[in-house]
Design an enzyme around this catalytic site. Structure first.
Site, PDB file in Angstrom:
ATOM      1  CG  HIS A  20      -1.635   1.288   1.446  1.00  9.03           C
ATOM      2  ND1 HIS A  20      -2.515   1.881   0.566  1.00  9.03           N
ATOM      3  CD2 HIS A  20      -1.505   2.151   2.478  1.00  9.03           C
ATOM      4  CE1 HIS A  20      -2.898   3.050   1.060  1.00  9.03           C
ATOM      5  NE2 HIS A  20      -2.301   3.234   2.223  1.00  9.03           N
ATOM      6  CG  ASP A  39      -3.883   6.830   2.106  1.00  8.71           C
ATOM      7  OD1 ASP A  39      -3.385   5.704   2.283  1.00  8.71           O
ATOM      8  OD2 ASP A  39      -4.823   7.288   2.780  1.00  8.71           O
ATOM      9  CD  GLU A  69      -3.384   6.065  10.490  1.00  2.00           C
ATOM     10  OE1 GLU A  69      -4.575   6.300  10.569  1.00  2.00           O
ATOM     11  OE2 GLU A  69      -2.748   6.142   9.424  1.00  2.00           O
ATOM     12  CG  ASP A  70      -1.170   1.394  10.186  1.00  2.17           C
ATOM     13  OD1 ASP A  70      -2.016   2.039  10.821  1.00  2.17           O
ATOM     14  OD2 ASP A  70      -1.221   1.176   8.978  1.00  2.17           O
TER      15      ASP A  70
END
Ligand code: MN
Length: 479
Positions: A48, A138, A76-77
């Protein structure tokens, strides 16, 4: 999987300058951070950020934006924090990633959420427009991989893309990106309309392509004979969602959409543009009122081109768009193209400062209007200068021109709803049928099932060509 070297090669092909070591470092950093993570499709998560970065490279953006694209989901992840990014990639990249993260998910959850999302997007844009480019890239990849999500989520993401992302891309002159976002979202946002449209246009479009190959050959020969430097000529199908919108506005008559497939003529310089339109008009008779000079008078989003519609071979109607390569590039990449020219310090043929004056205006105005709410309100008006979004009570969104009325809204839903409408409720209040609607309004149409005929008086106030055509049709039928 795409490697760091592949990305560097892609950047080189598009004349994007980027430090190879820094890109490799960002690549390894993100790969490590996302190790073991999977997308819902089962693919490794890292696919991604790579796809996002590829879009940013294609848009010709600068090094910091491209690095931030690779790293955009890291904080974020994962457990990696912004300070780590700062240490490794510097303040600018860390700040970009931080802003993308802060902006977070823009969720469609009814009217209030919609307004709120728009605000957040606009604030981010005013702070650093590159944040929006990363969000766009994105979002485009998320749309392209929407198939793996549960249907409810698909619809939500697709709807907010058409509602929030596409109009902003359009306002920034990024026509290609807007088209790509809308077309990727269309099948999920409006599955029935999408299926219907596909069935209706498949044959007309393939017939049309065949016909245009012949037209293209004739034109190329004649342009060469006239000594015009042609870069390329191509006949290209319209973006599907934009075709769908056009049909809604043209009373659903596919024969009236002249640019179902338009022919693009890209030439070396501006004087060749005017010479080429001369050649076209020598070969074929132009339709009255269909010659548009967007070179002398660019559209508000900066779009430049000459348009003409002619009675072409066999008397068929064809639209031509003539522009230079720089204008073509700008038409596809909009403000991103502008950005690239500035970064490279090149003189462009376009008066860029004027073309994107409104962006500067937006940024400057922030200082002038101390009241935050008021400032945001003025920004919203700018972005959506000529279009509004009105909701059905069920939460569906219709895009209409400014000042559209409940009657336009009714016809945009269905001809029968239009013909039979008697009153409208806007935000739960009964209003007259000529009341101008506003973005964010929830409009409910009350119909009388026994009513068969449209009211000819409506012609005095409706704004969409689609509503006008349908009212006339209904009146004629009952005369
Ligand atoms: Mn992402």
């Amino acid at each position: 999987m795409t490697t760091a070297e592949d990305l560097l090669k892609r950047a080189k092909e598009r004349n994007v300058t980027i430090d190879g070591d820094l890109l490799r470092l960002a690549y390894d950093f993100a790969a490590e951070a996302h190790k073991g993570q999977k997308r819902l499709s089962g693919e490794p998560y890292f696919t991604h950020p790579i796809a996002t970065t590829e879009t940013l490279i294609d848009l010709g953006l600068d090094e910091a934006t491209i690095l931030a694209g690779l790293l955009h989901d890291v904080p974020e992840d994962t457990s990696v924090i912004i300070e780590d990014l700062q240490k490794n990639f510097g303040n600018e990249v860390a700040q970009l990633v931080n802003r993308v993260t802060k902006l977070g998910e823009l969720r469609y959850r009814g009217v209030e959420r919609y307004q709120e999302n728009l605000r957040r997007m606009i604030i981010a844009m005013a702070e650093d427009i590159r944040v929006i480019f990363i969000k766009f890239a994105d979002r485009l990849h998320n749309l392209q991989t929407l198939g793996a999500l549960p249907p409810e989520k698909q619809k939500r993401i697709a709807t907010e893309s058409i509602e929030i992302y596409a109009p902003i891309a359009n306002r920034l002159g990024m026509g290609e990106l807007k088209g790509a976002i809308e077309d990727a979202a269309f099948p999920f946002a409006l599955p029935k309309s999408y299926e219907q449209l596909l069935k209706r246009i498949r044959e007309p479009i393939s017939e049309r392509r065949l016909y245009l190959t012949n037209v293209q050959n004739i034109l190329e020969r004649e342009l060469a004979a006239d000594g015009i430097d042609v870069v390329f000529v191509d006949g290209r199908a319209k973006h599907l969602y934009s075709l769908y919108r056009k049909l809604l506005n043209h009373g659903d008559d596919i024969a009236k959409i002249y640019d179902l497939v338009a022919v693009r003529v890209i030439v070396k310089n501006v004087s060749d543009c005017y010479a080429a339109i001369g050649t076209i008009h020598r070969l074929w008779t132009p339709l009255k009122g269909r010659i548009k000079d967007y070179i002398a008078q660019p559209k508000p989003n900066g779009y430049q081109s000459l348009h003409t519609t002619v009675f072409c071979e066999e008397g068929k109607i064809v639209e031509f768009q003539i522009r230079t390569q720089a204008m073509h590039h700008a038409a596809e990449y909009g403000i991103a193209a502008h950005w690239q020219y500035d970064e490279m310090g090149k003189q462009s043929v376009r008066p860029t400062a004027e073309r994107f004056a409104w962006v500067k205006e937006i940024l400057d105005r922030q200082a002038e209007i101390p009241d935050r709410e008021q400032y945001l309100e003025s920004l919203k008006l700018d972005i959506f200068r000529d279009q509004i979004f009105v909701f059905t009570p069920g939460g569906d969104v219709l895009q209409l021109p400014e000042e559209a009325t409940p009657v336009d809204f009714a016809y945009a839903i269905h001809t029968d709803i239009g013909n039979r409408c008697v009153t409208a409720k806007v935000n739960d209040h009964i209003v007259s049928l000529d009341t101008p609607l506003h973005s964010g309004d929830v409009c409910e149409i009350i119909v009388d099932k026994n009513r068969k005929r449209a009211n000819p008086d409506w012609l005095d106030f409706v704004k969409t060509a689609g509503a006008k055509a349908k009212i006339r049709q209904s009146v004629r039928r009952h005369e």
